[in-house]
Design a protein around this motif. Structure first.
Motif, mmCIF file in Angstrom:
data_model
loop_
_atom_site.group_PDB
_atom_site.id
_atom_site.type_symbol
_atom_site.label_atom_id
_atom_site.label_comp_id
_atom_site.label_asym_id
_atom_site.label_seq_id
_atom_site.Cartn_x
_atom_site.Cartn_y
_atom_site.Cartn_z
ATOM 1 N N LEU A 143 0.823 -1.214 0.000
ATOM 2 C CA LEU A 143 0.000 0.000 0.000
ATOM 3 C C LEU A 143 0.854 1.259 0.000
ATOM 4 O O LEU A 143 0.541 2.234 -0.688
ATOM 5 C CB LEU A 143 -0.923 0.003 1.221
ATOM 6 N N GLU A 144 1.927 1.264 0.759
ATOM 7 C CA GLU A 144 2.821 2.413 0.790
ATOM 8 C C GLU A 144 3.402 2.682 -0.598
ATOM 9 O O GLU A 144 3.495 3.827 -1.046
ATOM 10 C CB GLU A 144 3.962 2.163 1.785
ATOM 11 N N ALA A 145 3.805 1.591 -1.294
ATOM 12 C CA ALA A 145 4.384 1.754 -2.623
ATOM 13 C C ALA A 145 3.339 2.262 -3.616
ATOM 14 O O ALA A 145 3.608 3.169 -4.412
ATOM 15 C CB ALA A 145 4.965 0.424 -3.103
ATOM 16 N N LEU A 146 2.138 1.707 -3.572
ATOM 17 C CA LEU A 146 1.089 2.118 -4.511
ATOM 18 C C LEU A 146 0.642 3.554 -4.256
ATOM 19 O O LEU A 146 0.300 4.280 -5.193
ATOM 20 C CB LEU A 146 -0.109 1.172 -4.401
ATOM 21 N N SER A 147 0.651 3.965 -2.991
ATOM 22 C CA SER A 147 0.141 5.296 -2.658
ATOM 23 C C SER A 147 0.983 6.411 -3.263
ATOM 24 O O SER A 147 0.515 7.539 -3.420
ATOM 25 C CB SER A 147 0.070 5.474 -1.140
ATOM 26 N N ALA A 148 2.218 6.112 -3.628
ATOM 27 C CA ALA A 148 3.067 7.122 -4.257
ATOM 28 C C ALA A 148 2.510 7.548 -5.607
ATOM 29 O O ALA A 148 2.863 8.620 -6.119
ATOM 30 C CB ALA A 148 4.484 6.587 -4.428
ATOM 31 N N ARG A 149 1.633 6.740 -6.196
ATOM 32 C CA ARG A 149 1.052 7.042 -7.507
ATOM 33 C C ARG A 149 -0.466 7.151 -7.435
ATOM 34 O O ARG A 149 -1.154 6.868 -8.411
ATOM 35 C CB ARG A 149 1.442 5.943 -8.507
ATOM 36 N N ARG A 150 -0.998 7.600 -6.304
ATOM 37 C CA ARG A 150 -2.450 7.624 -6.176
ATOM 38 C C ARG A 150 -3.100 8.863 -6.787
ATOM 39 O O ARG A 150 -4.291 8.844 -7.085
ATOM 40 C CB ARG A 150 -2.861 7.520 -4.712
ATOM 41 N N ARG A 151 -2.362 9.925 -6.983
ATOM 42 C CA ARG A 151 -2.962 11.129 -7.565
ATOM 43 C C ARG A 151 -3.222 10.911 -9.055
ATOM 44 O O ARG A 151 -2.599 10.071 -9.698
ATOM 45 C CB ARG A 151 -2.065 12.340 -7.346
ATOM 46 N N ALA A 152 -4.138 11.697 -9.601
ATOM 47 C CA ALA A 152 -4.507 11.563 -11.013
ATOM 48 C C ALA A 152 -3.280 11.755 -11.902
ATOM 49 O O ALA A 152 -2.420 12.607 -11.634
ATOM 50 C CB ALA A 152 -5.576 12.580 -11.370
ATOM 51 N N GLY A 158 -0.577 6.981 -24.124
ATOM 52 C CA GLY A 158 -1.533 5.891 -24.320
ATOM 53 C C GLY A 158 -1.174 4.612 -23.585
ATOM 54 O O GLY A 158 -1.457 3.515 -24.075
ATOM 55 N N LEU A 159 -0.588 4.733 -22.390
ATOM 56 C CA LEU A 159 -0.203 3.539 -21.631
ATOM 57 C C LEU A 159 -1.410 2.806 -21.038
ATOM 58 O O LEU A 159 -1.375 1.584 -20.868
ATOM 59 C CB LEU A 159 0.762 3.938 -20.515
ATOM 60 N N LEU A 160 -2.475 3.536 -20.710
ATOM 61 C CA LEU A 160 -3.649 2.899 -20.109
ATOM 62 C C LEU A 160 -4.220 1.805 -21.003
ATOM 63 O O LEU A 160 -4.328 0.641 -20.563
ATOM 64 C CB LEU A 160 -4.710 3.957 -19.798
ATOM 65 N N ALA A 187 5.786 3.033 -18.007
ATOM 66 C CA ALA A 187 4.666 2.120 -17.766
ATOM 67 C C ALA A 187 4.672 1.598 -16.328
ATOM 68 O O ALA A 187 3.616 1.355 -15.745
ATOM 69 C CB ALA A 187 4.723 0.954 -18.747
ATOM 70 N N ARG A 188 5.849 1.451 -15.755
ATOM 71 C CA ARG A 188 5.925 0.960 -14.371
ATOM 72 C C ARG A 188 5.227 1.930 -13.419
ATOM 73 O O ARG A 188 4.454 1.517 -12.560
ATOM 74 C CB ARG A 188 7.388 0.769 -13.965
ATOM 75 N N ALA A 189 5.494 3.231 -13.571
ATOM 76 C CA ALA A 189 4.842 4.223 -12.708
ATOM 77 C C ALA A 189 3.336 4.249 -12.959
ATOM 78 O O ALA A 189 2.537 4.336 -12.017
ATOM 79 C CB ALA A 189 5.445 5.601 -12.951
ATOM 80 N N TYR A 190 2.939 4.163 -14.221
ATOM 81 C CA TYR A 190 1.508 4.212 -14.533
ATOM 82 C C TYR A 190 0.808 2.949 -14.049
ATOM 83 O O TYR A 190 -0.352 3.000 -13.616
ATOM 84 C CB TYR A 190 1.293 4.394 -16.035
ATOM 85 N N LEU A 191 1.495 1.817 -14.075
ATOM 86 C CA LEU A 191 0.911 0.570 -13.577
ATOM 87 C C LEU A 191 0.596 0.672 -12.086
ATOM 88 O O LEU A 191 -0.454 0.210 -11.632
ATOM 89 C CB LEU A 191 1.867 -0.589 -13.837
ATOM 90 N N LEU A 192 1.493 1.277 -11.309
ATOM 91 C CA LEU A 192 1.220 1.457 -9.879
ATOM 92 C C LEU A 192 -0.027 2.309 -9.668
ATOM 93 O O LEU A 192 -0.822 2.054 -8.751
ATOM 94 C CB LEU A 192 2.429 2.099 -9.188
ATOM 95 N N HIS A 193 -0.218 3.310 -10.517
ATOM 96 C CA HIS A 193 -1.433 4.128 -10.435
ATOM 97 C C HIS A 193 -2.670 3.292 -10.741
ATOM 98 O O HIS A 193 -3.701 3.419 -10.056
ATOM 99 C CB HIS A 193 -1.324 5.289 -11.418
ATOM 100 N N LEU A 194 -2.606 2.424 -11.726
ATOM 101 C CA LEU A 194 -3.754 1.571 -12.068
ATOM 102 C C LEU A 194 -4.041 0.564 -10.961
ATOM 103 O O LEU A 194 -5.201 0.218 -10.711
ATOM 104 C CB LEU A 194 -3.488 0.840 -13.385
#
Length: 220
Positions: A143-152, A158-160, A187-194
């Motif tokens: 959760l700590e790792a994912l939260s770094a990418r929680r903002r919009a 077009g990675l999504l 893509a790694r950073a965007y994947l954490l956001h997803l």
């Protein structure tokens, strides 16, 4: 003063914390303010354990409001009057979750009495109640790792659709999935956001890393 039976009808969004959050030299706990993407604002906490609860609530989602120190419950035992202020009230559509936070090794008999009274009050108005007494290390680290990418995040490359299409073809390990995209590093950073927003999902009981399996979430 509001009777317990009227708690559900109270105008909670307009309320203020029952107790102030104080900062002073030498104090042993760590109060502060934590941002929640679910509400778009800062929320007070009295300890790092409470900060973790706010982060977990933000990940779970579905909250219409989260209130710190929402009210002080007053009740009387056979021996004396007692006061207790729960730590959080998380409002959802149709119900609410009342939360107390205390590490398991610090829960004393007097605390257990207060928690029992808070649980009874919550049940009386149709709310849920929980005492957060600790965390398993692996889910919390994820959760700590994912939260770094929680903002919009914007998606000019077009990675999504690329990440969703690759995962729809078959479940993939995290390292394999990002390597299969056009822009692996981004893509790694965007994947954490997803993963934070649960457009994609993984097993939080296992360590988060390149070997983690990434799935499309099941739709009920």
């Amino acid at each position: 003063m509001t009777p317990v039976r009227d708690l559900a009808a109270f105008e909670w969004p307009a309320s203020r914390p029952a107790r102030a959050f104080a900062w002073r030299p030498g104090q042993r706990h760590r109060p502060g303010l934590a941002f929640m993407s679910a509400t778009g604002r800062l929320h007070g906490f009295k300890s790092l354990a409470e900060r973790r609860v706010l982060l977990a609530l933000d990940f779970v989602g579905g909250m219409t409001e989260v209130l710190s120190q929402p009210f002080t419950l007053k009740f009387t035992t056979c021996q004396r009057p007692v006061r207790h202020t729960p730590d959080f009230l998380a409002l959802t559509r149709g119900t609410a979750l009342l939360i107390d936070v205390r590490p398991a090794d610090l829960i004393k008999p007097d605390d257990a009495l207060k928690f029992a009274a808070a649980q009874r009050a919550a049940r009386a108005v149709g709310w849920h109640y929980a005492v957060v007494a600790g965390w398993r290390p692996q889910p919390w680290a994820a959760l700590e790792a994912l939260s770094a990418r929680r903002r919009a995040m914007s998606d000019p490359l077009g990675l999504l659709p690329e990440l969703l299409e690759l995962t729809a073809e078959q479940s993939r390990r995290l390292g394999e999935l990002v390597a299969a995209t056009s822009w692996p590093t981004l893509a790694r950073a965007y994947l954490l956001h997803l993963l934070w927003s649960r457009r994609l999902t993984l097993d939080l009981a296992l360590p988060l890393g390149d070997e983690s399996w990434i799935y499309l979430p099941r739709r009920g």
